[in-house]
Every structure is written in structure tokens, then in C-alpha cells.
Design a protein around this motif. Structure first.
Motif, mmCIF file in Angstrom:
data_model
loop_
_atom_site.group_PDB
_atom_site.id
_atom_site.type_symbol
_atom_site.label_atom_id
_atom_site.label_comp_id
_atom_site.label_asym_id
_atom_site.label_seq_id
_atom_site.Cartn_x
_atom_site.Cartn_y
_atom_site.Cartn_z
ATOM 1 N N LYS A 177 0.830 -1.204 0.000
ATOM 2 C CA LYS A 177 0.000 0.000 0.000
ATOM 3 C C LYS A 177 0.868 1.259 0.000
ATOM 4 O O LYS A 177 0.553 2.247 -0.670
ATOM 5 C CB LYS A 177 -0.910 -0.009 1.230
ATOM 6 N N SER A 229 0.806 4.043 -2.856
ATOM 7 C CA SER A 229 0.483 5.444 -2.580
ATOM 8 C C SER A 229 1.593 6.372 -3.070
ATOM 9 O O SER A 229 1.329 7.445 -3.629
ATOM 10 C CB SER A 229 0.268 5.627 -1.066
ATOM 11 N N LEU A 251 1.292 6.625 -6.857
ATOM 12 C CA LEU A 251 0.203 7.497 -7.280
ATOM 13 C C LEU A 251 0.486 8.956 -6.942
ATOM 14 O O LEU A 251 0.035 9.861 -7.646
ATOM 15 C CB LEU A 251 -1.108 7.055 -6.604
ATOM 16 N N ARG A 252 1.234 9.197 -5.854
ATOM 17 C CA ARG A 252 1.545 10.572 -5.490
ATOM 18 C C ARG A 252 2.570 11.188 -6.454
ATOM 19 O O ARG A 252 2.435 12.340 -6.859
ATOM 20 C CB ARG A 252 2.087 10.630 -4.066
#
Length: 516
Positions: free
Chosen positions: A17, A21, A24-25
Motif C-alpha cells: 500500500k 500510494s 500514485l503521489r
């Protein structure tokens, strides 16, 4: 055990995860918006596309770094090889000079040995003559003959040694040893001369003296054999050392050849890099030409938009210079003369103007863009919008018969008939500088929009704004009414530029051509 496995699974999920994240950031989907004259284009950059481009750029940087490292590493190795080759050349030159000196010394040694060979021949002949003369006893005579034979054999060995020395390249150590042996031979020859002289002067000698001479002669013969053996050993060592030097020279030649091969490889690599640099330069020029063509196209498009906006602004009856200040005049250069057009090329023109062709293209684009930005700011402040949603014109701008006394009067606004209590809206963003009752205007709101442009809204029944308040386009500023010098509910609407009233109809007609 199950708890441990469960914790490990939870840990892996947490790491997954976290990585998702971060991904995606960093590579969040983005949009690139390009505004053109024909419309707006939107390009979407997906996360996968951004990630792929980033990996490609990183790989390109790594490959460039590896190439530069290999190139400079080769250059350093080539420099070391050149230093090694120079040292080898200096060593070979020094060895050659030393061999030449040794050759000269060996020639001198050969001449000395030849001289003593002749002397030993004469000594052996004298001893034979003395043995055959009958002046000595039989035993001494046989010893003298044996000594003469030993001298002849030593002479033969020396002759053989000289023959072998004629094809040898000497060393320094061999020359020194030969010099020492020559000195020993001289000493022994002198001793033999003394013995021979003593035999010649004394005549027949007693038996014991003959025995002493025989022993001395035998010692001299043994010494000569030892020296000949030593000379052979030295010659063998000299040949071995020459073989070692030849092997060293061969190794140096091989290293030199390898170094030359690496040099040719490096030169070929440099030529390849030069070719790539030329190709890259041509590519850059091609891209620069494409970019200049695109900038020229954008400049032309911007100029068309600027021309349309200026035309639209002139249609309102306004002078462009009233709202956009002129550029500052350049300082006088105090020069003159007749104008004769220049017929030189672009480079000469660049020298005269202080700008290259590329710089001039970009300067033209920036100038057009600055004009567009200035006009855009002005158009944002011009009251193009309608103050009412619906209305009927009850009195136009300009000269008219006064509605109260019938006399000719100047009407500085536009009367718009509308029911009582209709919302009155600001026609452009600005700041309220007056909100209250003002004589014949009745309840009045006056808004300044910047660049000397202001609007007035009169005869309203109710005011919805206050002095100092910032209002937006289409924001309600009051309700229509019939306050002041008015015959019925309507809106008296004025547009002023630098305090001078302008026909509001010109601004309202331009509304359909302005992007809201």
C-alpha cells in the motif's frame, strides 16, 4: 506460528500500500491544457506514461555517464601507455649507447690479447731454442719444452676465444673482467720474461734450480687455462644477458604495438563521437528550425487575435491609447543621415540589431504576447455585459427633447424601461465608489473598473452595495425604480471613459463577440 505468518502478510500488504500510494503521489494523472484560437485542447498524462518516460530518461542518463566514464578511462590508460613507451624508448637508447661503449672496450681488449698472444709465441720459441741449445740439463730441457707446448696450447685457446669474441655484443661487466684478466696476463708474461732472462744469463743450472723453473712454468700454464675457462664462462653469461635483453626488447615492442592498436581504437572511437556530435548538431538545428516555424505561426495567430480585439475595442468608440499606455520612447541617439537599405545577410543584420534571427523571432512573439496580455486585462475591465436581463430602450444616448420641459438637451446615458424592483447587475468587475442619493440621478451606484472606465446606475428604488465594496460581473447592485428626476420606473445607465460619457449601445453590441 500463525500469528507470525499473519503479521508477515500484514507487513507485506502495508509495504504494498505504501509503494502504491508513493507511485500514485509521484506519478499522479495530470492534464495539460493548451488554449488556441480555435478552442481549448486537453491532453491527459496517465501514471504509466509518466513512469515510462521517467525510466527512459533515467536509463539515458546512466548510459551517458557510462559512456563518458569509459571514454575518459581510456584516455587516462592511453596517457599511461604513452609514458611507459617513452620510458622504454629512453631505456633502449641508453642500452644502445652502453653497448657501443662496450663494443669499443672489447675491441681494445681483443687488440691487447692479440699482442700478448704474439708475445707468448715469441716466449715459447725462446724456450724451445734454450732447450735445444744444450746449455741446460736434460730434465730442465724437457720441462722447458713442456712449458713451451703449454704456452702454444694456451695461445691456441686464446686464438679460439678471440674468434668467438668477434661475433659477441659485449656487456659492461664482461669488459671489466677482460681488463682484469689482461692485467693478470701481463703480470704472468713479465714473470716468464724474468725466468727466461735468468736461464739465458746463468747458462747450465743446477738440478734444483731447474726444478724450481719447471714448477713456475707449470703454474703459469695452469693459470692460463683457468683464465681461458673463465673467459668462456663470461662469454656464456654475456650471451645469456644479451638473450634476456632481446626478450625485453621484444616485450617492449609487443607493448608498443598493443599501445598503438589501442590508440587507433581510441581515435576511431573519437571519430565516432565526432560523427555523433555532428549528427546531434544537425538534429538540434532541425528542431530549432521547426521551433522557429511554430513560434512564427503562434506569433501570426496572436497578432490576428490582437487585431480582432483592437478592432472590437475601436467599435465601442474608445481610443486604444486611452486605456493602454504608450511605450516609453527610446532615448535619442543623436545620429542621422540618408537611409540606404542594407544588402548583407542575416549575420550582418544580427550585428546591426544586436539580435540573431532566433532571438528576433522570439522577441516578436513576446511583443505580440505582451500586447495580448494587456488587451486581455483591459477587456476584462470593459463593461460589455447587460445591466438588465430584459428591457426596452426608452431614451437613447445623445441629443434629445427633455421629457419635462421639451427643450433640447444632452442625454449622457441610456434609459432602459423595466418593471419596478428588477435586479440591476454590474456590467464589469470593479469597486463601488458611490452608493446613495445624488440629485437628479436619485439613488445612484457608481463603479470604477480600472484604466479610467466607470459605470453609473441611476433612479434605483433600493441599493444592494456599499462604498468600497468589490463587485463581480453580473452581481446585483440594486433594484430598478423611479427616484430622482424620473417619469417612471426605468434604469439610467452610463459608461464613462476618463470622465467623458460614451454611448453604452456600442459596448452592449460588442457583447456577442467577447468571451465571457
Amino acid at each position: 506460528m500463525q500469528n507470525i505468518k499473519k503479521n508477515q502478510r500484514q507487513g507485506r500488504r502495508s509495504v504494498g500500500k505504501l509503494l502504491a500510494s508513493l507511485y500514485l503521489r509521484i506519478f499522479a494523472p495530470r492534464q495539460v491544457i493548451i488554449r488556441q484560437a480555435t478552442g481549448v485542447k486537453v491532453f491527459r498524462l496517465a501514471s504509466g506514461f509518466q513512469f515510462t518516460v521517467s525510466l527512459f530518461l533515467l536509463a539515458s542518463l546512466v548510459m551517458s555517464a557510462v559512456t563518458l566514464y569509459g571514454y575518459f578511462g581510456k584516455s587516462s590508460q592511453n596517457q599511461k601507455n604513452r609514458l611507459i613507451l617513452q620510458a622504454a624508448k629512453e631505456r633502449i637508447h641508453s642500452t644502445t649507447e652502453q653497448n657501443e661503449r662496450d663494443r669499443l672496450e672489447l675491441e681494445a681488449t681483443r687488440e691487447t690479447l692479440n699482442h700478448y698472444r704474439v708475445f707468448l709465441t715469441s716466449l715459447a720459441q725462446n724456450k724451445r731454442e734454450l732447450a735445444n741449445s744444450g746449455q741446460v740439463g736434460p730434465k730442465l730441457s724437457s720441462e722447458l719444452k713442456a712449458s713451451a707446448d703449454a704456452i702454444i696450447r694456451a695461445e691456441a685457446e686464446i686464438e679460439k676465444n678471440l674468434a668467438s669474441l668477434r661475433g659477441v655484443k659485449p656487456e659492461v661487466t664482461v669488459s671489466q673482467m677482460l681488463a682484469a684478466q689482461t692485467a693478470a696476463l701481463q703480470d704472468q708474461a713479465q714473470k716468464s720474461s724474468v725466468v727466461n732472462a735468468s736461464f739465458s744469463s746463468q747458462g747450465p743450472a743446477p738440478q734444483n734450480n731447474g726444478d724450481q723453473g719447471s714448477v713456475e712454468t707449470m703454474v703459469q700454464g695452469a693459470s692460463l687455462q683457468q683464465m681461458v675457462s673463465l673467459l668462456r664462462q663470461q662469454l656464456k653469461q654475456s650471451n645469456e644477458r644479451m638473450a634476456e635483453m632481446q626478450a625485453t626488447l621484444n616485450n617492449n615492442n609487443a607493448a608498443f604495438n598493443q599501445m598503438m592498436t589501442e590508440k587507433r581504437t581510441s581515435l576511431a572511437m573519437v571519430d565516432g563521437l565526432k560523427a555523433k556530435a555532428v549528427a546531434a548538431e544537425l538534429k538540434v538545428k532541425e528542431l530549432q528550425a521547426q521551433q522557429n516555424a511554430e513560434v512564427i505561426r503562434l506569433t501570426a495567430s496572436t497578432n490576428r487575435v490582437v487585431g480582432n480585439l483592437e478592432k472590437l475595442l475601436r467599435s465601442t468608440g474608445m481610443n486604444i491609447r486611452e486605456v493602454i499606455p504608450l511605450e516609453k520612447p527610446k532615448a535619442a541617439t543623436k545620429s542621422g543621415g540618408p537611409f540606404i537599405p542594407w544588402k548583407g545577410g542575416d549575420k550582418d543584420q544580427a550585428v546591426l540589431t544586436g539580435r540573431s534571427q532566433d532571438q528576433q523571432i522570439r522577441a516578436n512573439f513576446n511583443q505580440s504576447l505582451d500586447k495580448l496580455n494587456s488587451l486581455s486585462k483591459v477587456f476584462y475591465q470593459i463593461p460589455f455585459s447587460q445591466p438588465l436581463s430584459y428591457y426596452s430602450v426608452t431614451s437613447k444616448f445623445g441629443p434629445r427633447a427633455d421629457p419635462f420641459n421639451g427643450r433640447m438637451a444632452k442625454h449622457e446615458g441610456l434609459d432602459m424601461g423595466v418593471p419596478m424592483g428588477t435586479e440591476v447587475m454590474a456590467t464589469a468587475p470593479g469597486t463601488v465608489i458611490f452608493a446613495g442619493e445624488r440629485g437628479a440621478y436619485g439613488n445612484l451606484v457608481e463603479i470604477v473598473h480600472g484604466n479610467g472606465i466607470s459605470t453609473r446606475y441611476a433612479h434605483m428604488s433600493k441599493l444592494l452595495v456599499k462604498v468600497g465594496q468589490r463587485v463581480n460581473r453580473h452581481q446585483a447592485v440594486g433594484l430598478s425604480g423611479s427616484t430622482g428626476r424620473s417619469q417612471g420606473p426605468h434604469l439610467h445607465y452610463e459608461v464613462r471613459v476618463n470622465g467623458i460619457a460614451r454611448n453604452p449601445v456600442n459596448f452592449l453590441r460588442a457583447k456577442s463577440n467577447v468571451l465571457q
